[in-house]
Design a protein around this motif. Structure first.
Motif, PDB file in Angstrom:
ATOM      1  N   LEU A 138      94.663  91.521 124.016  1.00  0.00           N
ATOM      2  CA  LEU A 138      95.298  92.210 122.720  1.00  0.00           C
ATOM      3  C   LEU A 138      95.177  91.399 121.543  1.00  0.00           C
ATOM      4  CD1 LEU A 138      97.714  94.709 124.259  1.00  0.00           C
ATOM      5  CD2 LEU A 138      95.669  95.212 122.995  1.00  0.00           C
ATOM      6  N   ALA A 139      95.858  90.090 121.896  1.00  0.00           N
ATOM      7  CA  ALA A 139      95.912  89.045 120.832  1.00  0.00           C
ATOM      8  C   ALA A 139      94.604  88.570 120.177  1.00  0.00           C
ATOM      9  CB  ALA A 139      96.575  87.828 121.459  1.00  0.00           C
ATOM     10  N   ILE A 140      93.700  88.620 121.083  1.00  0.00           N
ATOM     11  CA  ILE A 140      92.291  88.252 120.661  1.00  0.00           C
ATOM     12  C   ILE A 140      91.712  89.283 119.392  1.00  0.00           C
ATOM     13  CG2 ILE A 140      89.865  87.613 121.356  1.00  0.00           C
ATOM     14  CD1 ILE A 140      91.140  86.095 123.613  1.00  0.00           C
ATOM     15  N   LEU A 141      92.132  90.654 120.258  1.00  0.00           N
ATOM     16  CA  LEU A 141      91.364  91.688 119.377  1.00  0.00           C
ATOM     17  C   LEU A 141      92.195  91.802 117.910  1.00  0.00           C
ATOM     18  CD1 LEU A 141      91.142  94.547 121.974  1.00  0.00           C
ATOM     19  CD2 LEU A 141      89.477  93.345 120.649  1.00  0.00           C
ATOM     20  N   GLY A 142      93.453  91.642 118.077  1.00  0.00           N
ATOM     21  CA  GLY A 142      94.266  91.573 116.699  1.00  0.00           C
ATOM     22  C   GLY A 142      93.562  90.497 115.816  1.00  0.00           C
ATOM     23  N   VAL A 143      93.516  89.250 116.119  1.00  0.00           N
ATOM     24  CA  VAL A 143      93.017  88.305 115.307  1.00  0.00           C
ATOM     25  C   VAL A 143      91.727  88.686 114.923  1.00  0.00           C
ATOM     26  CG1 VAL A 143      92.136  85.929 115.327  1.00  0.00           C
ATOM     27  CG2 VAL A 143      94.293  86.226 116.388  1.00  0.00           C
ATOM     28  N   THR A 144      90.663  89.284 115.674  1.00  0.00           N
ATOM     29  CA  THR A 144      89.340  89.532 115.095  1.00  0.00           C
ATOM     30  C   THR A 144      89.357  90.592 114.118  1.00  0.00           C
ATOM     31  OG1 THR A 144      88.711  89.109 117.362  1.00  0.00           O
ATOM     32  CG2 THR A 144      87.208  90.593 116.033  1.00  0.00           C
ATOM     33  N   VAL A 145      90.489  91.568 114.507  1.00  0.00           N
ATOM     34  CA  VAL A 145      90.587  92.718 113.288  1.00  0.00           C
ATOM     35  C   VAL A 145      91.036  92.148 112.042  1.00  0.00           C
ATOM     36  CG1 VAL A 145      91.889  95.053 112.899  1.00  0.00           C
ATOM     37  CG2 VAL A 145      90.626  94.767 115.081  1.00  0.00           C
ATOM     38  N   GLY A 146      92.245  91.259 112.224  1.00  0.00           N
ATOM     39  CA  GLY A 146      92.758  90.742 111.116  1.00  0.00           C
ATOM     40  C   GLY A 146      91.756  89.975 110.151  1.00  0.00           C
ATOM     41  N   ILE A 147      90.926  89.514 110.784  1.00  0.00           N
ATOM     42  CA  ILE A 147      89.653  88.936 110.009  1.00  0.00           C
ATOM     43  C   ILE A 147      88.984  89.537 109.266  1.00  0.00           C
ATOM     44  CG2 ILE A 147      87.805  86.925 110.341  1.00  0.00           C
ATOM     45  CD1 ILE A 147      89.559  85.452 112.315  1.00  0.00           C
ATOM     46  N   ALA A 148      88.447  90.630 110.109  1.00  0.00           N
ATOM     47  CA  ALA A 148      87.203  91.633 109.856  1.00  0.00           C
ATOM     48  C   ALA A 148      87.678  92.576 108.935  1.00  0.00           C
ATOM     49  CB  ALA A 148      86.476  92.117 111.074  1.00  0.00           C
ATOM     50  N   LEU A 149      88.896  93.049 108.899  1.00  0.00           N
ATOM     51  CA  LEU A 149      89.262  94.155 108.037  1.00  0.00           C
ATOM     52  C   LEU A 149      89.500  93.863 106.404  1.00  0.00           C
ATOM     53  CD1 LEU A 149      90.237  97.341 108.312  1.00  0.00           C
ATOM     54  CD2 LEU A 149      92.523  96.267 108.468  1.00  0.00           C
ATOM     55  N   PRO A 150      89.856  92.697 105.974  1.00  0.00           N
ATOM     56  CA  PRO A 150      89.856  92.419 104.583  1.00  0.00           C
ATOM     57  C   PRO A 150      88.549  92.445 103.944  1.00  0.00           C
ATOM     58  CG  PRO A 150      91.424  90.947 105.780  1.00  0.00           C
ATOM     59  CD  PRO A 150      90.579  91.695 106.831  1.00  0.00           C
ATOM     60  N   ALA A 151      87.494  91.635 105.002  1.00  0.00           N
ATOM     61  CA  ALA A 151      86.110  91.817 104.490  1.00  0.00           C
ATOM     62  C   ALA A 151      85.360  93.050 104.209  1.00  0.00           C
ATOM     63  CB  ALA A 151      85.415  90.893 105.519  1.00  0.00           C
ATOM     64  N   CYS A 152      85.779  93.993 105.253  1.00  0.00           N
ATOM     65  CA  CYS A 152      85.290  95.320 105.116  1.00  0.00           C
ATOM     66  C   CYS A 152      85.919  96.103 103.780  1.00  0.00           C
ATOM     67  CB  CYS A 152      85.730  96.172 106.435  1.00  0.00           C
ATOM     68  SG  CYS A 152      84.826  95.308 107.927  1.00  0.00           S
ATOM     69  N   ARG A 153      87.083  95.786 103.679  1.00  0.00           N
ATOM     70  CA  ARG A 153      87.621  96.309 102.551  1.00  0.00           C
ATOM     71  C   ARG A 153      87.131  95.950 101.043  1.00  0.00           C
ATOM     72  NH1 ARG A 153      94.253  96.495 103.945  1.00  0.00           N
ATOM     73  NH2 ARG A 153      94.089  98.073 105.642  1.00  0.00           N
ATOM     74  N   GLY A 154      86.947  94.765 101.196  1.00  0.00           N
ATOM     75  CA  GLY A 154      86.125  94.164 100.004  1.00  0.00           C
ATOM     76  C   GLY A 154      84.810  94.873  99.618  1.00  0.00           C
ATOM     77  N   ARG A 155      84.046  94.997 100.745  1.00  0.00           N
ATOM     78  CA  ARG A 155      82.699  95.485 100.657  1.00  0.00           C
ATOM     79  C   ARG A 155      82.729  96.999 100.216  1.00  0.00           C
ATOM     80  NH1 ARG A 155      79.556  94.705 105.720  1.00  0.00           N
ATOM     81  NH2 ARG A 155      79.662  92.551 105.200  1.00  0.00           N
ATOM     82  N   LEU A 156      83.773  97.740 100.923  1.00  0.00           N
ATOM     83  CA  LEU A 156      83.939  99.042 100.420  1.00  0.00           C
ATOM     84  C   LEU A 156      84.069  99.422  99.075  1.00  0.00           C
ATOM     85  CD1 LEU A 156      84.171 102.153 101.605  1.00  0.00           C
ATOM     86  CD2 LEU A 156      86.418 101.636 102.004  1.00  0.00           C
TER      87      LEU A 156
END
Length: 89
Positions: free
Chosen positions: A33-51
């Motif tokens: 769960l910690a690894i998934l949280g870090v991965t989502v925390g890194i990927a989500l801002p990049a996706c929001r910027g692209r959107l």
């Protein structure tokens, strides 16, 4: 087949000195769960910027298309004649 007989027949018997492990421990689950949280925390801002960039691009395209359609309507309304500003040379 009774339940007890089924369990006895299909039970896993560990070799001598080995421990039987069934499933995940709480620690393993928390690490995943910690690894998934870090991965989502890194990927989500990049996706929001692209959107946001895609939304801006779509708005620019829509404005350009609507402007071109308006100019075409004006030219059709004037029977193909273009009204412009004449310059004296």
């Amino acid at each position: 087949m009774p339940v007890r007989e089924f369990q006895r027949k299909h039970a896993y018997v560990a070799p001598a000195g080995a421990s039987v492990s069934c499933g995940f421990t709480l620690l393993e689950t928390l690490i995943v769960l910690a690894i998934l949280g870090v991965t989502v925390g890194i990927a989500l801002p990049a996706c929001r910027g692209r959107l946001k960039k895609e939304q801006i691009l779509t708005a620019k395209t829509d404005i350009s298309d609507n402007t071109q359609l308006s100019l075409d309507d004006i030219v059709r309304a004037n029977n193909g004649a273009f009204i412009g500003v004449a310059a004296d040379y």
